[in-house]
Scaffold this motif. Structure first.
Motif, PDB file in Angstrom:
ATOM      1  N   GLU A 222       0.713  -1.200   0.081  1.00 27.77           N
ATOM      2  CA  GLU A 222       0.027   0.257  -0.064  1.00 27.77           C
ATOM      3  C   GLU A 222       0.791   1.387  -0.084  1.00 27.77           C
ATOM      4  OE1 GLU A 222      -2.304  -0.564   3.507  1.00 27.77           O
ATOM      5  OE2 GLU A 222      -3.963  -1.918   2.475  1.00 27.77           O
ATOM      6  N   THR A 223       2.049   1.235   0.688  1.00 29.29           N
ATOM      7  CA  THR A 223       2.989   2.118   0.902  1.00 29.29           C
ATOM      8  C   THR A 223       3.408   2.675  -0.596  1.00 29.29           C
ATOM      9  OG1 THR A 223       3.684   2.034   2.947  1.00 29.29           O
ATOM     10  CG2 THR A 223       4.885   3.165   1.581  1.00 29.29           C
ATOM     11  N   LEU A 224       3.719   1.351  -1.454  1.00 25.77           N
ATOM     12  CA  LEU A 224       4.323   1.482  -2.632  1.00 25.77           C
ATOM     13  C   LEU A 224       3.269   1.953  -3.500  1.00 25.77           C
ATOM     14  CD1 LEU A 224       6.498  -1.458  -3.178  1.00 25.77           C
ATOM     15  CD2 LEU A 224       7.376   0.681  -2.441  1.00 25.77           C
ATOM     16  N   ALA A 225       2.095   1.689  -3.536  1.00 27.50           N
ATOM     17  CA  ALA A 225       0.893   1.999  -4.482  1.00 27.50           C
ATOM     18  C   ALA A 225       0.604   3.543  -4.244  1.00 27.50           C
ATOM     19  CB  ALA A 225      -0.391   1.349  -4.324  1.00 27.50           C
ATOM     20  N   ALA A 226       1.076   4.132  -3.176  1.00 30.66           N
ATOM     21  CA  ALA A 226       0.677   5.460  -2.935  1.00 30.66           C
ATOM     22  C   ALA A 226       1.602   6.016  -3.645  1.00 30.66           C
ATOM     23  CB  ALA A 226       0.635   5.741  -1.250  1.00 30.66           C
ATOM     24  N   MET A 227       2.923   5.839  -3.419  1.00 34.80           N
ATOM     25  CA  MET A 227       4.246   6.251  -4.270  1.00 34.80           C
ATOM     26  C   MET A 227       4.073   6.223  -5.545  1.00 34.80           C
ATOM     27  SD  MET A 227       7.262   4.633  -1.806  1.00 34.80           S
ATOM     28  CE  MET A 227       8.231   4.594  -3.264  1.00 34.80           C
ATOM     29  N   ALA A 228       3.500   5.126  -6.013  1.00 29.09           N
ATOM     30  CA  ALA A 228       3.356   5.032  -7.676  1.00 29.09           C
ATOM     31  C   ALA A 228       2.267   5.888  -8.293  1.00 29.09           C
ATOM     32  CB  ALA A 228       2.931   3.633  -8.168  1.00 29.09           C
ATOM     33  N   THR A 229       1.150   6.295  -7.375  1.00 27.77           N
ATOM     34  CA  THR A 229       0.122   7.278  -7.715  1.00 27.77           C
ATOM     35  C   THR A 229       0.611   8.787  -7.655  1.00 27.77           C
ATOM     36  OG1 THR A 229      -1.514   5.548  -7.072  1.00 27.77           O
ATOM     37  CG2 THR A 229      -2.257   7.975  -7.201  1.00 27.77           C
ATOM     38  N   SER A 230       1.168   9.174  -6.379  1.00 29.56           N
ATOM     39  CA  SER A 230       1.559  10.580  -6.192  1.00 29.56           C
ATOM     40  C   SER A 230       2.876  10.943  -6.735  1.00 29.56           C
ATOM     41  CB  SER A 230       1.223  10.874  -4.844  1.00 29.56           C
ATOM     42  OG  SER A 230       2.257  10.228  -4.126  1.00 29.56           O
ATOM     43  N   GLY A 231       3.943   9.788  -6.698  1.00 35.09           N
ATOM     44  CA  GLY A 231       5.290  10.318  -7.186  1.00 35.09           C
ATOM     45  C   GLY A 231       5.935  10.657  -5.713  1.00 35.09           C
ATOM     46  N   GLU A 232       5.394  10.778  -4.664  1.00 33.09           N
ATOM     47  CA  GLU A 232       6.008  11.225  -3.355  1.00 33.09           C
ATOM     48  C   GLU A 232       6.246  10.167  -2.479  1.00 33.09           C
ATOM     49  OE1 GLU A 232       3.275  14.043  -1.422  1.00 33.09           O
ATOM     50  OE2 GLU A 232       2.885  15.041  -3.174  1.00 33.09           O
ATOM     51  N   VAL A 233       7.529  10.256  -2.087  1.00 34.40           N
ATOM     52  CA  VAL A 233       8.246   9.180  -1.206  1.00 34.40           C
ATOM     53  C   VAL A 233       8.075   9.695   0.342  1.00 34.40           C
ATOM     54  CG1 VAL A 233      10.188   7.958  -0.402  1.00 34.40           C
ATOM     55  CG2 VAL A 233      10.078   8.511  -2.746  1.00 34.40           C
ATOM     56  N   PRO A 234       7.367   8.945   1.167  1.00 35.05           N
ATOM     57  CA  PRO A 234       6.961   9.449   2.627  1.00 35.05           C
ATOM     58  C   PRO A 234       8.293   9.602   3.566  1.00 35.05           C
ATOM     59  CG  PRO A 234       6.415   7.142   2.335  1.00 35.05           C
ATOM     60  CD  PRO A 234       6.737   7.678   0.994  1.00 35.05           C
ATOM     61  N   TRP A 354      14.719   9.119  -9.435  1.00 36.30           N
ATOM     62  CA  TRP A 354      14.393   9.895  -8.263  1.00 36.30           C
ATOM     63  C   TRP A 354      15.742  10.041  -7.421  1.00 36.30           C
ATOM     64  CZ3 TRP A 354      15.326   8.839  -2.982  1.00 36.30           C
ATOM     65  CH2 TRP A 354      14.591   9.524  -2.127  1.00 36.30           C
ATOM     66  N   ARG A 355      15.483  11.389  -6.833  1.00 38.49           N
ATOM     67  CA  ARG A 355      16.747  11.711  -6.143  1.00 38.49           C
ATOM     68  C   ARG A 355      16.206  12.393  -4.771  1.00 38.49           C
ATOM     69  NH1 ARG A 355      17.648  17.959  -8.188  1.00 38.49           N
ATOM     70  NH2 ARG A 355      15.267  18.108  -8.912  1.00 38.49           N
ATOM     71  N   ASN A 356      16.873  12.242  -3.674  1.00 38.73           N
ATOM     72  CA  ASN A 356      16.611  12.782  -2.428  1.00 38.73           C
ATOM     73  C   ASN A 356      16.725  14.332  -2.579  1.00 38.73           C
ATOM     74  OD1 ASN A 356      16.175  13.580   0.282  1.00 38.73           O
ATOM     75  ND2 ASN A 356      16.707  11.489   0.943  1.00 38.73           N
ATOM     76  N   GLY A 357      15.504  15.014  -2.394  1.00 37.45           N
ATOM     77  CA  GLY A 357      15.492  16.487  -2.778  1.00 37.45           C
ATOM     78  C   GLY A 357      15.860  17.542  -1.609  1.00 37.45           C
ATOM     79  N   LEU A 358      16.751  16.870  -0.666  1.00 38.50           N
ATOM     80  CA  LEU A 358      17.165  17.729   0.346  1.00 38.50           C
ATOM     81  C   LEU A 358      18.263  18.881   0.076  1.00 38.50           C
ATOM     82  CD1 LEU A 358      17.357  15.425   3.506  1.00 38.50           C
ATOM     83  CD2 LEU A 358      15.507  17.316   3.037  1.00 38.50           C
ATOM     84  N   LYS A 359      19.192  18.354  -0.725  1.00 43.52           N
ATOM     85  CA  LYS A 359      20.087  19.495  -1.283  1.00 43.52           C
ATOM     86  C   LYS A 359      19.721  20.341  -2.159  1.00 43.52           C
ATOM     87  CE  LYS A 359      24.216  17.476  -1.648  1.00 43.52           C
ATOM     88  NZ  LYS A 359      25.256  16.832  -2.202  1.00 43.52           N
ATOM     89  N   VAL A 362      14.166  20.578  -3.159  1.00 45.72           N
ATOM     90  CA  VAL A 362      12.531  20.206  -3.630  1.00 45.72           C
ATOM     91  C   VAL A 362      12.168  19.172  -3.142  1.00 45.72           C
ATOM     92  CG1 VAL A 362      13.628  20.917  -5.983  1.00 45.72           C
ATOM     93  CG2 VAL A 362      13.757  18.522  -5.300  1.00 45.72           C
ATOM     94  N   THR A 363      10.732  18.754  -2.998  1.00 44.77           N
ATOM     95  CA  THR A 363      10.009  17.696  -2.593  1.00 44.77           C
ATOM     96  C   THR A 363       8.987  17.228  -3.365  1.00 44.77           C
ATOM     97  OG1 THR A 363       8.283  19.595  -1.561  1.00 44.77           O
ATOM     98  CG2 THR A 363      10.369  18.823  -0.135  1.00 44.77           C
ATOM     99  N   GLY A 364       8.352  16.121  -3.137  1.00 46.44           N
ATOM    100  CA  GLY A 364       7.302  15.596  -3.828  1.00 46.44           C
ATOM    101  C   GLY A 364       7.702  15.094  -5.117  1.00 46.44           C
ATOM    102  N   ARG A 365       6.842  15.588  -6.180  1.00 46.58           N
ATOM    103  CA  ARG A 365       7.040  15.149  -7.402  1.00 46.58           C
ATOM    104  C   ARG A 365       8.420  15.563  -8.208  1.00 46.58           C
ATOM    105  NH1 ARG A 365       1.989  13.346  -9.973  1.00 46.58           N
ATOM    106  NH2 ARG A 365       2.772  13.932 -11.895  1.00 46.58           N
ATOM    107  N   ASP A 366       8.573  16.732  -7.582  1.00 44.83           N
ATOM    108  CA  ASP A 366       9.982  17.427  -8.010  1.00 44.83           C
ATOM    109  C   ASP A 366      11.225  16.635  -7.834  1.00 44.83           C
ATOM    110  OD1 ASP A 366       8.503  19.337  -9.237  1.00 44.83           O
ATOM    111  OD2 ASP A 366       8.659  20.738  -7.546  1.00 44.83           O
ATOM    112  N   GLU A 367      11.174  15.425  -6.865  1.00 43.44           N
ATOM    113  CA  GLU A 367      12.289  14.737  -6.647  1.00 43.44           C
ATOM    114  C   GLU A 367      12.536  13.922  -7.941  1.00 43.44           C
ATOM    115  OE1 GLU A 367      12.874  14.282  -1.985  1.00 43.44           O
ATOM    116  OE2 GLU A 367      11.014  13.244  -2.702  1.00 43.44           O
ATOM    117  N   HIS A 368      11.718  13.795  -8.859  1.00 32.90           N
ATOM    118  CA  HIS A 368      12.007  12.791 -10.103  1.00 32.90           C
ATOM    119  C   HIS A 368      12.502  14.001 -11.052  1.00 32.90           C
ATOM    120  CE1 HIS A 368       9.701   9.404  -8.400  1.00 32.90           C
ATOM    121  NE2 HIS A 368       9.023  10.374  -8.052  1.00 32.90           N
ATOM    122  N   TRP A 369      13.644  13.588 -11.522  1.00 36.20           N
ATOM    123  CA  TRP A 369      14.162  14.890 -12.698  1.00 36.20           C
ATOM    124  C   TRP A 369      15.157  13.968 -13.703  1.00 36.20           C
ATOM    125  CZ3 TRP A 369      19.439  17.265 -11.371  1.00 36.20           C
ATOM    126  CH2 TRP A 369      20.219  16.426 -10.387  1.00 36.20           C
TER     127      TRP A 369
END
Length: 645
Positions: A222-234, A354-359, A362-369
């Motif tokens: 279910e966690t992966l399904a939420a990620m696949a839908t929103s693109g956001e990693v919790p 996907w990259r960790n957007g801390l540096k 960016v957050t959410g879908r913007d972590e995909h680039w």
């Protein structure tokens, strides 16, 4: 001007023209800050603007702006934004350095040789950077519109300093290094594919029959399904910052490609597709599958000249179980692994993750680039060598070849061949070395035929930049040449043996002291006397019976080169100077002719003299004759002067 594409022009349909009053934009214009600005429009669609007005020395601005515009403009040699950035940084260093000198050249006419020399020898910059800066500034000032505005003495300083600058070509990997690198990249890519496909299978099971999943697997699904839908990693509920980063990276890697996956995947792409790193970074997602056998796409090959950047390539797909071994199969696997990230970032590039957007903030879908869609320099931190050194089984370099010892230095109990020690140094991995290695491998597989081996470069570029600096290729070429020469010499010897079998073997009398010694060798008294007097001499030997050919019985009409395969041929010590002169002349001809033509024309005679006739004399006798001046080779007796090469 709306008509575009193929078919928009033709007989009776002239090319589309811009509307009336159209004026092309000026290469140099006034920017927002009020200073001169140069715009860049790359062949790949990337753009940039450079504000020359921000540099010191205003008296230099018109010339620097014009030089930069010519260098990065439509007719210049720079066609990428990365190259344009490099030219701009070099220009900035030049202007800022001149502003710090004393006395400072406030205008181009004030530039002296001392300024150029000081720029080349400045102590606060590495040698490699100084050399590249000198080359770049000379290229910017080399245009006829600019060169004449610099003092001749200063321009001469550029040319003198750069005469000794030579680019160092990059060698490739040894056979063992290339095999280990390929195995490591293939193994890690297979693990990446299994990891992401396992996550996708879990999502499929959740959609099809969630009741079959145990509570822990269902929660993860279910966690992966939420990620696949929103693109956001919790984010985790608690823990340290370092723990958060590691936890999110592990979770995201179950569905998305991550930065650490890029090194093995790009290395394997370079090995399998045999393309350079720049082309792989710009692989497009758009493609066409041809009957499930091949994939067709448009690849970018930089530095091929204006309007020659794009090339349609066709890569074999192969069976599914061989997807890591074929370029088309690996390309489709790349698209599969990056499909979700590409959907979230909306890029047309094949390399998305996907990259960790801390540096980056960016957050959410913007972590995909898609990092290379904006700037190819993002690959500088890809860490190819770090990946090779830090994987569970590091990829190690072969040890340097052991220095060969002379017989005097070698201990008596030391064997002739000592196996090399196992390597312990991590392998330095670069796209240039991979490209050199795969090009060298392909050339060897095709037998060294450069026109067939040239794939993404011309044959000249392939040899100069990839084959010539590669040590393994040179060793292979030397082996091939040695074997080819041995085969050619053996073929010439076989031809000599066949002719001798038909006509008889020449008679060699190494050390006759008198006609009686000649008679003792089996010659008739008259033949021995005439041979001792030189009456039977021909071009290089003597002939026992010119009137009766051993095969035909008729007067001989063969070339003098055929005498060495004839039973009528007589050779004594007096003929040695002529024979040695002939060998020297044939050696000179060999340097001026192709090997095939030389062996076909002169090979049998050369082999017969060296291996059959001279072998009957002692080395001391031959050396003694060589110390004396040799006579003319008399090759004009067998070849017309106008036919000689």
């Amino acid at each position: 001007m709306t008509r575009r594409g193929r078919g928009s022009t033709g007989p009776g349909r002239p090319s589309a023209l811009p509307p009336g009053g159209y004026r092309a934009p000026e290469p140099v214009h006034e920017g927002p800050s009020g200073g001169l600005t140069v715009d860049f429009h790359g062949d790949d669609g990337r753009r940039a603007s450079y504000d020359v007005g921000t540099l010191p020395l205003p008296g230099w601005h018109p010339l620097l702006a014009e030089a930069l515009a010519l260098r990065i403009g439509p007719s210049g040699g720079i066609r990428t934004r990365t190259g344009a950035n490099t030219s701009w940084r070099t220009l900035s260093r030049w202007a800022r350095f001149l502003a710090k000198t004393f006395p400072s050249p406030t205008t181009p006419g004030d530039l002296t040789r001392a300024h150029v020399e000081a720029f080349h020898t400045r102590a606060d910059t590495a040698l490699g950077t100084r050399r590249k800066d000198m080359i770049e500034m000379r290229l910017q000032f080399a245009d006829a519109h600019v060169e004449g505005r610099l003092p001749a003495d200063a321009w001469d300083a550029f040319n003198r300093r750069l005469k000794r600058v030579e680019a160092k070509a990059v060698g490739g990997y040894t056979h063992g290094e290339l095999d280990r690198l390929t195995a490591a990249a293939r193994a890690d890519t297979a693990r990446i594919a299994r990891r992401i496909r396992t996550g996708e299978q879990l999502l499929h099971r959740l959609r099809e029959d969630p009741g079959e999943l145990d509570p822990q697997a269902r929660e993860r699904a279910e966690t992966l399904a939420a990620m696949a839908t929103s693109g956001e990693v919790p984010w985790p509920a608690s823990g340290s910052r370092v723990g958060h980063i590691a936890w999110r990276g592990e979770l995201a890697s179950q569905l998305f490609l991550t930065w650490r996956d890029l090194a093995p995947l790009m290395v394997l792409l370079a090995l399998v597709t045999e393309r350079n790193g720049e082309t792989l970074k710009e692989l497009p997602a758009k493609h066409r599958v041809l009957e499930d056998r091949a994939v067709e796409l448009v690849a970018v090959k930089r530095r091929h000249g204006a309007r020659k950047w794009f090339e349609t390539v066709t890569w074999e797909i192969g069976p599914k179980e061989r997807e890591l071994h074929t370029p088309g199969g690996l390309y489709l696997l790349l698209l599969e692994l990056t499909a979700r990230s590409r959907g979230f970032c909306g890029s047309s590039s094949a390399v998305c993750f996907w990259r960790n957007g801390l540096k980056a903030g960016v957050t959410g879908r913007d972590e995909h680039w898609a990092p290379f869609a904006l700037d190819l320099d993002h690959g500088s931190s890809m860490g190819l060598s770090q990946w090779a050194a830090t994987r569970p089984k590091p990829v190690l370099a072969d040890p340097p070849p052991a220095k060969k010892k002379s017989q005097a230095e070698k201990p008596k109990d030391e064997p002739d061949k000592v196996p090399p020690p196992s390597g312990s140094t991590p392998l330095q991995v670069t796209f240039n070395k991979i490209k050199t290695s795969v090009d060298a491998r392909r050339t060897r597989q095709l037998g060294g035929h450069l026109p067939s081996s040239a794939k993404s470069n011309t044959a000249q570029v392939l040899f100069t930049n990839y084959l010539k600096p590669d040590e393994s290729t040179r060793e292979w070429a030397e082996e091939v040449i040695t074997e080819a020469l041995a085969d050619a010499e053996q073929a010439a010897w076989d031809a000599h043996a066949i002719a001798v079998g038909r006509r008889g073997e020449p008679t060699v009398i190494p050390d006759p002291e008198s006609p009686q010694d000649l008679e003792a060798s089996g010659l008739s008294p008259q033949t021995a006397r005439e041979l001792a007097e030189g009456a039977l001499d021909t071009a290089w030997t003597a002939c026992e019976d010119y009137e009766h050919h051993p095969e035909t019985g008729a007067p001989c009409g063969d070339s003098f080169l055929a005498c060495f395969h004839c039973g009528n041929c007589l050779v004594t010590r007096t003929h040695l100077p002529k024979l040695l002169a002939l060998l020297d002349a044939l050696g000179t001809l060999r340097e001026r002719m192709s090997e095939d033509a030389w062996w076909k024309r002169y090979g049998p005679a050369w082999v017969a003299v060296r291996r059959d006739i001279l072998a009957k004399f002692t080395p001391a006798e031959v050396d003694k004759v060589r110390q004396q001046p040799l006579p003319d080779a008399l090759l004009d007796l067998v070849e017309a002067p106008w036919e000689q090469p």
